[in-house]
Design a protein around this motif. Structure first.
Motif: not given
Length: 141
Positions: A86-103
């Motif tokens: 998502t975003s606006g005129r002066v900002w933007f939004g992120f969805k972030q995830q931390v995932i273990r590669q092994a499983d």
């Protein structure tokens, strides 16, 4: 969002400096991992970070909502995603995830709002034209 197929992800390995005496990652380190992924996302879009500084531009985290699900541990190899949602005129939004590669386990996830500010005053300013173009392109996809 499908955790197994994120739009952008950055590899991170957990080192001893990231953990407590039991080998579990400190909660604050997830913020470091996510910051790196967002920074690499910006680089992957062709935006030179130093040029922003020269143009009196900085990006700051304005808001973060984080959910810690499972601990990462010493020597884990992780994927850290940074997906513009998502975003606006002066900002933007992120969805972030931390995932273990092994499983493929989802360890943490966050919604992050990043604001563009004038470096000298810290006051909000419009996203630069290059970043606005990137945001428009990503929003169209």
């Amino acid at each position: 969002m499908d955790a197994s197929n994120p739009e952008f992800r950055w590899p991170v390995r957990v080192y001893i400096e990231d953990t407590d005496a039991g080998g579990i990652v400190y909660h604050a380190r997830y913020l470091h991992f996510m910051e790196r992924a967002r920074t690499e996302w910006v680089r992957s879009q062709g935006v030179a970070l130093r040029s922003g500084l020269e143009d009196n531009i900085s990006y700051v985290v304005q808001k973060m909502d984080i959910h810690f699900r499972q601990p990462a541990r010493l020597d884990d190899e992780l994927w850290v995603s940074a997906n513009l949602v998502t975003s606006g005129r002066v900002w933007f939004g992120f969805k972030q995830q931390v995932i273990r590669q092994a499983d493929g386990a989802l360890l943490a996830e966050a919604d992050v709002k990043v604001a563009c500010v004038a470096l000298d005053s810290g006051r909000p300013r419009a996203l630069p034209n290059a970043m606005q173009a990137i945001v428009r392109e990503k929003s169209a996809n």
